[in-house]
Motif scaffolding. Structure first.
Motif, PDB file in Angstrom:
ATOM      1  N   ARG A 220      12.377  -0.902  -7.692  1.00 37.36           N
ATOM      2  CA  ARG A 220      11.291  -0.413  -6.850  1.00 37.36           C
ATOM      3  C   ARG A 220      11.085   1.099  -6.871  1.00 37.36           C
ATOM      4  O   ARG A 220      10.306   1.628  -6.084  1.00 37.36           O
ATOM      5  CB  ARG A 220      11.498  -0.901  -5.403  1.00 37.36           C
ATOM      6  CG  ARG A 220      12.747  -0.387  -4.785  1.00 37.36           C
ATOM      7  CD  ARG A 220      13.106  -1.026  -3.473  1.00 37.36           C
ATOM      8  NE  ARG A 220      14.248  -0.317  -2.941  1.00 37.36           N
ATOM      9  CZ  ARG A 220      15.493  -0.456  -3.373  1.00 37.36           C
ATOM     10  NH1 ARG A 220      15.777  -1.340  -4.325  1.00 37.36           N
ATOM     11  NH2 ARG A 220      16.468   0.266  -2.877  1.00 37.36           N
ATOM     12  N   GLU A 361      10.062  -1.971   1.582  1.00 39.62           N
ATOM     13  CA  GLU A 361       9.425  -0.834   2.259  1.00 39.62           C
ATOM     14  C   GLU A 361       8.220  -0.386   1.447  1.00 39.62           C
ATOM     15  O   GLU A 361       8.337  -0.074   0.271  1.00 39.62           O
ATOM     16  CB  GLU A 361      10.412   0.333   2.385  1.00 39.62           C
ATOM     17  CG  GLU A 361       9.771   1.531   3.065  1.00 39.62           C
ATOM     18  CD  GLU A 361      10.418   2.873   2.717  1.00 39.62           C
ATOM     19  OE1 GLU A 361      11.643   2.942   2.696  1.00 39.62           O
ATOM     20  OE2 GLU A 361       9.651   3.826   2.472  1.00 39.62           O
ATOM     21  N   ILE A 362       7.050  -0.352   2.087  1.00 37.34           N
ATOM     22  CA  ILE A 362       5.869   0.111   1.350  1.00 37.34           C
ATOM     23  C   ILE A 362       5.272   1.398   1.942  1.00 37.34           C
ATOM     24  O   ILE A 362       4.464   2.049   1.289  1.00 37.34           O
ATOM     25  CB  ILE A 362       4.773  -0.980   1.225  1.00 37.34           C
ATOM     26  CG1 ILE A 362       4.236  -1.431   2.584  1.00 37.34           C
ATOM     27  CG2 ILE A 362       5.292  -2.168   0.437  1.00 37.34           C
ATOM     28  CD1 ILE A 362       2.959  -2.304   2.463  1.00 37.34           C
ATOM     29  N   THR A 364       5.954   4.951   4.741  1.00 35.40           N
ATOM     30  CA  THR A 364       6.560   5.729   5.820  1.00 35.40           C
ATOM     31  C   THR A 364       5.449   6.508   6.501  1.00 35.40           C
ATOM     32  O   THR A 364       4.571   7.056   5.826  1.00 35.40           O
ATOM     33  CB  THR A 364       7.617   6.712   5.274  1.00 35.40           C
ATOM     34  OG1 THR A 364       8.679   5.957   4.722  1.00 35.40           O
ATOM     35  CG2 THR A 364       8.169   7.580   6.403  1.00 35.40           C
TER      36      THR A 364
HETATM   37  P1  ATP Z   1      12.773   4.652  -0.568  1.00 39.94           P
HETATM   38  O1  ATP Z   1      13.567   4.674   0.713  1.00 39.94           O
HETATM   39  O2  ATP Z   1      12.371   3.290  -1.003  1.00 39.94           O
HETATM   40  O3  ATP Z   1      13.399   5.481  -1.663  1.00 39.94           O
HETATM   41  P2  ATP Z   1      11.282   6.832   0.535  1.00 39.94           P
HETATM   42  O4  ATP Z   1      11.712   6.693   1.948  1.00 39.94           O
HETATM   43  O5  ATP Z   1      11.863   7.906  -0.304  1.00 39.94           O
HETATM   44  O6  ATP Z   1      11.389   5.416  -0.210  1.00 39.94           O
HETATM   45  P3  ATP Z   1       8.762   7.989   1.218  1.00 39.94           P
HETATM   46  O7  ATP Z   1       9.156   9.356   0.824  1.00 39.94           O
HETATM   47  O8  ATP Z   1       8.677   7.641   2.623  1.00 39.94           O
HETATM   48  O9  ATP Z   1       9.710   6.941   0.481  1.00 39.94           O
HETATM   49  O10 ATP Z   1       7.398   7.635   0.443  1.00 39.94           O
HETATM   50  C1  ATP Z   1       6.378   6.816   0.989  1.00 39.94           C
HETATM   51  C2  ATP Z   1       6.178   5.568   0.155  1.00 39.94           C
HETATM   52  O11 ATP Z   1       6.056   5.887  -1.217  1.00 39.94           O
HETATM   53  C3  ATP Z   1       7.320   4.574   0.209  1.00 39.94           C
HETATM   54  O12 ATP Z   1       7.246   3.757   1.334  1.00 39.94           O
HETATM   55  C4  ATP Z   1       7.097   3.788  -1.059  1.00 39.94           C
HETATM   56  O13 ATP Z   1       6.042   2.832  -0.902  1.00 39.94           O
HETATM   57  C5  ATP Z   1       6.593   4.841  -2.003  1.00 39.94           C
HETATM   58  N1  ATP Z   1       7.693   5.363  -2.831  1.00 39.94           N
HETATM   59  C6  ATP Z   1       8.624   6.266  -2.472  1.00 39.94           C
HETATM   60  N2  ATP Z   1       9.439   6.545  -3.481  1.00 39.94           N
HETATM   61  C7  ATP Z   1       9.014   5.814  -4.537  1.00 39.94           C
HETATM   62  C8  ATP Z   1       9.438   5.696  -5.881  1.00 39.94           C
HETATM   63  N3  ATP Z   1      10.460   6.420  -6.347  1.00 39.94           N
HETATM   64  N4  ATP Z   1       8.753   4.857  -6.695  1.00 39.94           N
HETATM   65  C9  ATP Z   1       7.707   4.159  -6.235  1.00 39.94           C
HETATM   66  N5  ATP Z   1       7.243   4.231  -4.978  1.00 39.94           N
HETATM   67  C10 ATP Z   1       7.884   5.053  -4.127  1.00 39.94           C
END
Ligand code: ATP
Length: 438
Positions: A220, A361-362, A364
């Motif tokens: 993911r 998780e999609i 934040t």
């Molecule tokens: P995760 O905990 O899964 O690493 P994150 O908390 O780092 O995600 P955020 O920084 O909150 O993610 O980014 C908002 C959204 O962007 C996430 O909910 C996810 O849908 C998407 N996202 C984040 N990181 C990635 C990634 N490396 N590849 C693809 N989608 C991502």
């Protein structure tokens, strides 16, 4: 002659048409050759009676499967033919581009090679109709997102991807040479979305690239992905952001189901369920208790939930509310960035949420801290120096309304919507720690 699409053949019976597409199958029999031609709208059987034109028959015999062809022929109604009860009697053929053989792999074989190998030849993999449909759906998803937002007075912005300071953690930052200094690739449009609030835009969105130097190999994460971001002003709390997001997703799912529901069922085996409103909400404290009672063991004491926990809470929500989506709210400050607003009634918690869909998780999101003194205090607590982010802190010095927003990963939403298990199959071209080509 104008090109006819295969889906329109039935309206052209007894006429000569021109078709353009790929040779999916060639069956060369003694007196007759059958060619299955595929275009993005379907497949058709083309027949060539060899004695009619021996030279043409020889040319056809040499064709590699997956060659790109233009053919003309007469459309015959023939109930015996399995493919749509139609047959094209070949009149002429142009080989636009012959396919060498053997192919790197046959995209229509019963068993496909590994994802990693298919990534090397992604354009062959994308020839499968299921993948074509995937990107038709994604196109509509983005269109519907924009439709919803423009109907609700949001402004679309495009923020720079070359930046001088990190907006999230310094750890996941790609840096590059920028003349005499260093620049970074934007990890999110966070600071600039908030600048738009200080600009008086009130409601904005952006769909654009996001870069994360994340060395992990999961199903993911990507090092470059398409982020879907929104930000809105004059909110009372993160509740307003969640309410906006759920309505928006409900709209997107409704549009997709209307236009592609049947095709999605046929190609992906997924019966698309339009998520009902409101989505369930569970505060993190409660979620952790629920998970513990189901035997889940937290990885650390910070109050975060790992992917296994996300799946398990989704299972709980499915059992209890029969819903595929759940907002986990009120995250502890330790696992949230400095700009998330804290809850006045409990300063250890933030006005923030994650959206979990089918266990993934999609999104934040959060209400942001817009009071500059509080923001500075929170930045200091997280060990941040003001200097590199002074331009950001300045956004909140001359009249910035209360605001909040969210970031969603487009590929993750597509995984959830179409039941795709790996993000590598959910993006045109995957980028990861060991993948920069093609
Ligand atoms: P995760 O905990 O899964 O690493 P994150 O908390 O780092 O995600 P955020 O920084 O909150 O993610 O980014 C908002 C959204 O962007 C996430 O909910 C996810 O849908 C998407 N996202 C984040 N990181 C990635 C990634 N490396 N590849 C693809 N989608 C991502």
């Amino acid at each position: 002659m104008e090109r006819t699409l295969i889906k329109d053949l039935r309206s052209k019976i007894d006429q000569t048409v021109e078709l353009k597409g790929w040779l999916q199958v060639l069956r060369d029999q003694k007196k007759i050759q059958f060619l299955i031609l595929r275009d993005p709208t379907g497949a058709a059987q083309v027949a060539h009676w060899k004695p009619n034109n021996e030279a043409l028959a020889e040319e056809i015999a040499k064709l590699g499967t997956e060659s790109a062809l233009t053919i003309t022929g007469k459309v015959i109604d023939n109930p015996v033919v399995k493919l749509n009860g139609l047959e094209i009697q070949l009149e002429s053929l142009i080989v636009d581009n012959n396919a060498e053989s053997p192919l790197p792999f046959d995209p229509f074989a019963e068993t496909l090679p590994t994802i990693d190998y298919r990534q090397d030849w992604r354009y062959m993999d994308l020839r499968r109709p299921v993948n074509n449909l995937f990107f038709q759906v994604e196109t509509l998803v983005e269109l519907a997102m924009r439709e919803y937002w423009t109907k609700n007075n949001f402004i679309e912005i495009h923020t720079p991807k070359l930046v001088g300071a990190p907006s999230e953690s310094g750890a996941e930052l790609f840096s590059l040479d920028y003349f005499e200094r260093k620049a970074y690739l934007a990890q999110s449009p966070q600071f600039y979305k908030q600048m738009a609030m200080a600009s008086g835009f009130e409601r904005i969105f952006e769909i654009g690239p996001v870069f994360r130097a994340d060395p992990s190999f999961t199903s993911r994460h990507m090092t470059e992905f398409t982020g879907v971001d929104m930000e809105m002003s004059w909110i009372d709390s993160h509740e307003d952001v969640m309410a906006s997001e759920e309505q928006w997703l409900n709209y997107v799912y409704t549009r997709v189901k209307e236009q592609f529901g049947d095709a999605i069922k046929e190609q992906f085996g997924v019966d698309l369920v339009i998520p009902t409103l409101p989505f369930p909400r569970i505060p993190m404290k409660e979620a952790v208790e629920i998970l513990k009672s189901r035997g889940w063991v937290p990885a650390d004491k910070k109050g975060d939930i790992d992917p296994a926990g996300e799946r398990d809470i989704a299972a709980y929500v499915k059992e209890k509310y029969n819903h595929d989506f759940v907002f986990l709210t009120d995250w502890p400050i330790g696992v949230r960035p400095f700009y998330h607003m804290r809850k006045p009634e409990d300063e250890t918690l933030t006005r923030s949420f994650d959206l979990i869909a089918c266990g993934l998780e999609i999104t934040t999101g959060a209400q942001r801290e817009h009071r500059v003194e509080v923001l500075q205090k929170q930045a200091t607590e997280k060990g941040l120096h003001f200097e590199p982010i002074q331009f950001y802190l300045d956004f909140f010095r001359y009249g910035c309304p209360p605001h909040g927003g969210f970031g969603l990963g487009l590929a993750r939403l597509m995984m959830v919507m179409l039941g795709v298990g790996n993000i590598r199959e959910s993006v045109f071209l995957f980028r990861g720690p060991t993948r920069l080509i093609p």
